[in-house]
Design a protein around this motif. Sequence first.
Motif: not given
Length: 138
Positions: A16-20, A22-29, A31-37
Amino acid sequence: MTSDFTLDPRLSADTIALGDLALSSVLLLDDKRFPWLVLVPRRPGVSELTDLSPEDAARLMEETRLAIGVMQALAQPDKVNVGALGNVVAQLHVHVVGRFLSDPAWPGPVWGHGTREPYPAHAAAQLVERARALFAAA
């Protein structure tokens, strides 16, 4: 940023896209088993850290440090694991995973452990809102 950057479809399908930053796009995996960026530098054709310019590599390290801080505030894990494997998805991406002594993979690696369990829609929406606020405040 470079306009010919395209996110690998496998990353897009599982996150799931969280935003950007300066360099990187930040995503949330998703998967409710693990908090994962997941941080993905928006540079086309980059698969290794050494493919980045020295300036981009330094920026990615700073963005990784920022993501670790967000993960600690977001989930309060016992440990934060950081890795850039790329065996399945060659596009350079950095995993920032919150780990708990009680998680189903502890103390082993999360990769290949069980089957991904997507967040319920309401839980995903709340987590996305909290993560975005933490990144904005950082």
